[in-house]
Design a protein around this motif. Structure first.
Motif, PDB file in Angstrom:
ATOM      1  N   ARG A 103       0.731  -1.486   0.354  1.00  0.00           N
ATOM      2  CA  ARG A 103      -0.171   0.016  -0.440  1.00  0.00           C
ATOM      3  C   ARG A 103       0.907   1.151   0.244  1.00  0.00           C
ATOM      4  N   PHE A 104       2.128   1.177   1.245  1.00  0.00           N
ATOM      5  CA  PHE A 104       2.201   2.078   0.962  1.00  0.00           C
ATOM      6  C   PHE A 104       3.559   2.755  -1.259  1.00  0.00           C
ATOM      7  N   LEU A 105       4.412   1.735  -1.119  1.00  0.00           N
ATOM      8  CA  LEU A 105       4.172   1.300  -2.817  1.00  0.00           C
ATOM      9  C   LEU A 105       3.709   2.202  -3.412  1.00  0.00           C
ATOM     10  N   ILE A 120      -3.306  -8.772  -1.896  1.00  0.00           N
ATOM     11  CA  ILE A 120      -2.388  -7.356  -2.189  1.00  0.00           C
ATOM     12  C   ILE A 120      -2.450  -7.004  -3.321  1.00  0.00           C
ATOM     13  N   ALA A 121      -3.040  -8.448  -4.619  1.00  0.00           N
ATOM     14  CA  ALA A 121      -3.429  -7.295  -5.966  1.00  0.00           C
ATOM     15  C   ALA A 121      -4.861  -6.493  -5.877  1.00  0.00           C
ATOM     16  N   SER A 122      -5.208  -7.599  -5.269  1.00  0.00           N
ATOM     17  CA  SER A 122      -7.508  -6.721  -5.054  1.00  0.00           C
ATOM     18  C   SER A 122      -6.932  -5.212  -4.132  1.00  0.00           C
ATOM     19  N   LEU A 123      -6.078  -5.214  -3.218  1.00  0.00           N
ATOM     20  CA  LEU A 123      -5.991  -4.303  -2.633  1.00  0.00           C
ATOM     21  C   LEU A 123      -5.205  -2.791  -2.504  1.00  0.00           C
ATOM     22  N   LEU A 124      -4.517  -3.371  -4.317  1.00  0.00           N
ATOM     23  CA  LEU A 124      -4.201  -2.304  -5.163  1.00  0.00           C
ATOM     24  C   LEU A 124      -4.789  -2.025  -6.231  1.00  0.00           C
ATOM     25  N   LYS A 125      -5.880  -2.341  -6.288  1.00  0.00           N
ATOM     26  CA  LYS A 125      -6.410  -1.986  -7.854  1.00  0.00           C
ATOM     27  C   LYS A 125      -6.562  -0.561  -8.045  1.00  0.00           C
ATOM     28  N   SER A 127      -4.719   1.402  -7.783  1.00  0.00           N
ATOM     29  CA  SER A 127      -3.001   2.327  -7.259  1.00  0.00           C
ATOM     30  C   SER A 127      -2.402   2.761  -8.881  1.00  0.00           C
ATOM     31  N   GLN A 128      -1.137   2.767  -8.931  1.00  0.00           N
ATOM     32  CA  GLN A 128      -0.527   3.860 -10.057  1.00  0.00           C
ATOM     33  C   GLN A 128       0.211   2.606 -10.331  1.00  0.00           C
ATOM     34  N   CYS A 129       0.839   1.728  -9.589  1.00  0.00           N
ATOM     35  CA  CYS A 129       2.438   1.421  -9.798  1.00  0.00           C
ATOM     36  C   CYS A 129       1.772   0.492 -10.438  1.00  0.00           C
ATOM     37  N   GLU A 130       2.499  -0.654 -11.257  1.00  0.00           N
ATOM     38  CA  GLU A 130       2.249  -1.820 -12.138  1.00  0.00           C
ATOM     39  C   GLU A 130       2.620  -3.008 -10.977  1.00  0.00           C
ATOM     40  N   ILE A 131       1.305  -4.082 -11.484  1.00  0.00           N
ATOM     41  CA  ILE A 131       1.013  -5.065 -11.113  1.00  0.00           C
ATOM     42  C   ILE A 131       1.172  -6.257 -11.387  1.00  0.00           C
ATOM     43  N   ILE A 132       2.231  -7.015 -11.211  1.00  0.00           N
ATOM     44  CA  ILE A 132       2.317  -8.730 -12.162  1.00  0.00           C
ATOM     45  C   ILE A 132       2.161 -10.118 -10.926  1.00  0.00           C
ATOM     46  N   VAL A 133       0.258 -10.665 -11.008  1.00  0.00           N
ATOM     47  CA  VAL A 133       0.372 -11.672 -10.140  1.00  0.00           C
ATOM     48  C   VAL A 133       1.072 -12.546 -10.530  1.00  0.00           C
ATOM     49  N   LEU A 134       1.613 -13.472 -10.056  1.00  0.00           N
ATOM     50  CA  LEU A 134       1.831 -14.889 -10.734  1.00  0.00           C
ATOM     51  C   LEU A 134       0.468 -16.087 -10.151  1.00  0.00           C
ATOM     52  N   GLY A 135       0.715 -17.103 -11.659  1.00  0.00           N
ATOM     53  CA  GLY A 135      -0.289 -17.941 -11.128  1.00  0.00           C
ATOM     54  C   GLY A 135       0.343 -18.973 -10.709  1.00  0.00           C
TER      55      GLY A 135
END
Length: 254
Positions: A103-105, A120-125, A127-135
């Motif tokens: 969240r800080f990032l 975490i991915a859901s928490l940052l939906k 957000s401005q940053c890029e998110i890579i969610v692994l399978g």
């Protein structure tokens, strides 16, 4: 949920178990009221009731664990965020303190977060940053993915730093975890040889769990609070792990 009930969750998670009588004294309400609170909190899976007391569920539920020692975890996460530089990709494993770190990032559009945590991915939906969610195989309890597919994904992505939550550390065993499959994923991250951070409050030290972490590669850093004993700090640093003690918040006057 009211402030008293949040305090009860925090006390149970910090101590492992606590009696109804002690909870009544600390919260300054009757034992009847405490029992009513415990009934509600047990139904919501925040704790378990036994005769005359409440015990920790040892739950993997991130939202539930977030309530335990929240201000401390927030301070640890904010300190950890200071190690992440513009343009970096970072792996954030899972757990409540790591969720706060993410969240800080999250509002830095020049940072990429790689994670196995769907929480975490859901928490940052937003957000401005890029998110890579692994399978991988989805663990409902922890809202994270594990297994061979997740290992393969880790091998296919690159990041400069990794922030890991741990369940225990003891001089005789090193770092350990409670969940075999999650520990396997952490070891896959450690095998990449990147700069690694164990991000955890001091209550985890002195405890041994079944599954080893980082036998082949030591953690580069530990970020924790002032509750870590000097003895443990010295042992960790002798093993080439730099220890960062986040100072306690100053007490407010009045």
């Amino acid at each position: 949920m009211n402030a008293r009930q949040l305090m009860i969750i925090q006390l149970v998670n910090e101590r492992g178990s606590i009696s109804v009588g002690e909870l009544a004294k600390i919260t300054e309400v009757s034992e009847v009221t405490v029992r009513q609170d415990l009934n509600m909190l047990e139904k919501a899976s925040y704790l378990k009731r036994i005769h005359g007391a409440a015990v920790s569920t040892e739950s993997d539920d991130v939202q539930a664990r977030m309530h335990a020692r929240f201000p401390l975890k927030q301070d640890l996460a904010e300190y950890a965020a200071s190690f992440v530089k513009e343009g970096e990709s970072v792996f954030i494993e899972g757990g409540s303190t790591n969720a706060l770190l993410a969240r800080f990032l999250s509002n830095n559009k020049d940072i990429t977060i790689v994670t196995v945590s769907h929480y975490i991915a859901s928490l940052l939906k937003e957000s401005q940053c890029e998110i890579i969610v692994l399978g991988g195989l989805y663990q409902k309890s922890s809202e994270s993915v594990v297994g061979p597919l997740t290992r393969s994904c880790i091998q296919q992505v690159h990041f400069q730093k990794a922030f890991i939550g741990i369940d225990g550390w003891h001089p005789d065993t090193g770092f350990t975890g409670k969940n075999m499959l999650r520990c396997d994923i952490v070891n896959a991250v450690m095998d990449k040889g990147v700069e690694t951070f164990a991000l955890t409050d001091s209550s985890k030290f002195g405890h041994i769990h079944p599954y080893p972490i980082s036998h082949s590669h030591h953690f580069s850093h530990v970020i924790t609070d002032s509750g870590l004993s000097t003895e443990y700090q010295e042992i960790l640093e002798q093993r080439d792990t730099r220890v960062h003690i986040v100072p306690d918040r100053p007490l407010k006057a009045g």
